[in-house]
Design an enzyme around this catalytic site. Structure first.
Site, PDB file in Angstrom:
ATOM      1  N   ARG A   1       0.812  -1.222   0.000  1.00 55.84           N
ATOM      2  CA  ARG A   1       0.000   0.000   0.000  1.00 55.84           C
ATOM      3  C   ARG A   1       0.849   1.277   0.000  1.00 55.84           C
ATOM      4  O   ARG A   1       0.354   2.357   0.330  1.00 55.84           O
ATOM      5  CB  ARG A   1      -0.968   0.031   1.204  1.00 55.84           C
ATOM      6  CG  ARG A   1      -1.960  -1.132   1.216  1.00 55.84           C
ATOM      7  CD  ARG A   1      -2.858  -1.088  -0.014  1.00 55.84           C
ATOM      8  NE  ARG A   1      -3.906  -2.081   0.019  1.00 55.84           N
ATOM      9  CZ  ARG A   1      -3.830  -3.284  -0.588  1.00 55.84           C
ATOM     10  NH1 ARG A   1      -2.729  -3.610  -1.259  1.00 55.84           N
ATOM     11  NH2 ARG A   1      -4.824  -4.125  -0.531  1.00 55.84           N
ATOM     12  N   LEU A   2       2.098   1.159  -0.387  1.00 60.19           N
ATOM     13  CA  LEU A   2       2.964   2.337  -0.502  1.00 60.19           C
ATOM     14  C   LEU A   2       2.888   2.840  -1.943  1.00 60.19           C
ATOM     15  O   LEU A   2       3.862   2.806  -2.695  1.00 60.19           O
ATOM     16  CB  LEU A   2       4.401   1.989  -0.089  1.00 60.19           C
ATOM     17  CG  LEU A   2       4.556   1.489   1.350  1.00 60.19           C
ATOM     18  CD1 LEU A   2       6.007   1.121   1.638  1.00 60.19           C
ATOM     19  CD2 LEU A   2       4.064   2.548   2.344  1.00 60.19           C
TER      20      LEU A   2
END
Length: 212
Positions: free
Chosen positions: A189-190
């Site tokens: 989720r970066l």
């Protein structure tokens, strides 16, 4: 309560060094890649409008074409979206291409295109779609589908011997962008997010990376 963990995003990455300086060129690049990848109807976009008091509504519409002036779609001028645009021209659109793990947000002001521009596009539509534009007072309450079918048959008879004219209540809108955001899904989720913001009174754009 059921929870959804989602998938890992690992297909691609987005870095400032590969971004176009012009957001329209970056949009065109990604749009062509979406089409080449086999995504069906990559021109589908979510359009968010709001009333003057701030109550939002959203729906999917089709982008018909775009250029350096903005993004154009067509609709009935008596629809809910049209009334809300009349009250509050600030809108936002979203393209979401899950297969490529990409999203594009575009925020701006919406205005009607010229009648000539609407007529040119209307003339390119299939005849039955032209007839359909005469049949629906979009967003109005109706008692049954049969009313639409009856109206469609009536329009077929009315215009059977000539071209179908452009209805006064139908036409296009152009969204004039003030902000673009390009989102590329990344692992853990970066995600990579880059925002283009139009500089005041200039044709240039400021580009910044946003935290995911």
């Amino acid at each position: 309560m059921k929870t959804f963990t989602g998938k890992q995003f690992e297909i691609n990455e987005l870095d400032r060094s590969i971004l176009e300086e012009d957001p329209f060129m970056q949009f065109e690049k990604w749009y062509k890649e979406a089409g080449a990848s086999g995504i069906e109807e990559p021109n589908t976009m979510s359009l968010a409008t709001a009333t003057s008091s701030g109550f939002p509504s959203v729906r999917s519409v089709y982008l018909k074409y775009f250029d350096a002036r903005g993004f154009v779609f067509f609709t009935n001028y008596t629809s809910q979206k049209a009334f809300e645009i009349e009250e509050n021209p600030n809108v936002e659109i979203l393209f979401y291409w899950m297969a490529m793990e990409r999203q594009i947000r575009v925020k701006g002001k919406c205005e009607k295109v010229s009648k000539l521009e609407s007529l040119k596009y209307f003339a390119s539509r299939p005849r039955d779609s032209q007839l359909g534009a005469w049949c629906s007072n979009q967003s109005a309450t109706i008692s049954s589908r049969s009313i639409l079918i009856q109206k469609f048959d009536e329009m077929k008879r009315k215009f059977k011997n000539g071209e179908v004219p452009l209805p006064d209540s139908w036409g296009g809108y152009r969204i004039i962008p003030e902000m673009f955001e390009f989102w590329q899904g990344r692992k853990n989720r970066l995600h990579d997010r880059f925002q283009y913001q139009r500089l005041e009174n200039e044709e240039l754009w400021n580009i910044v990376r946003l935290a995911p």
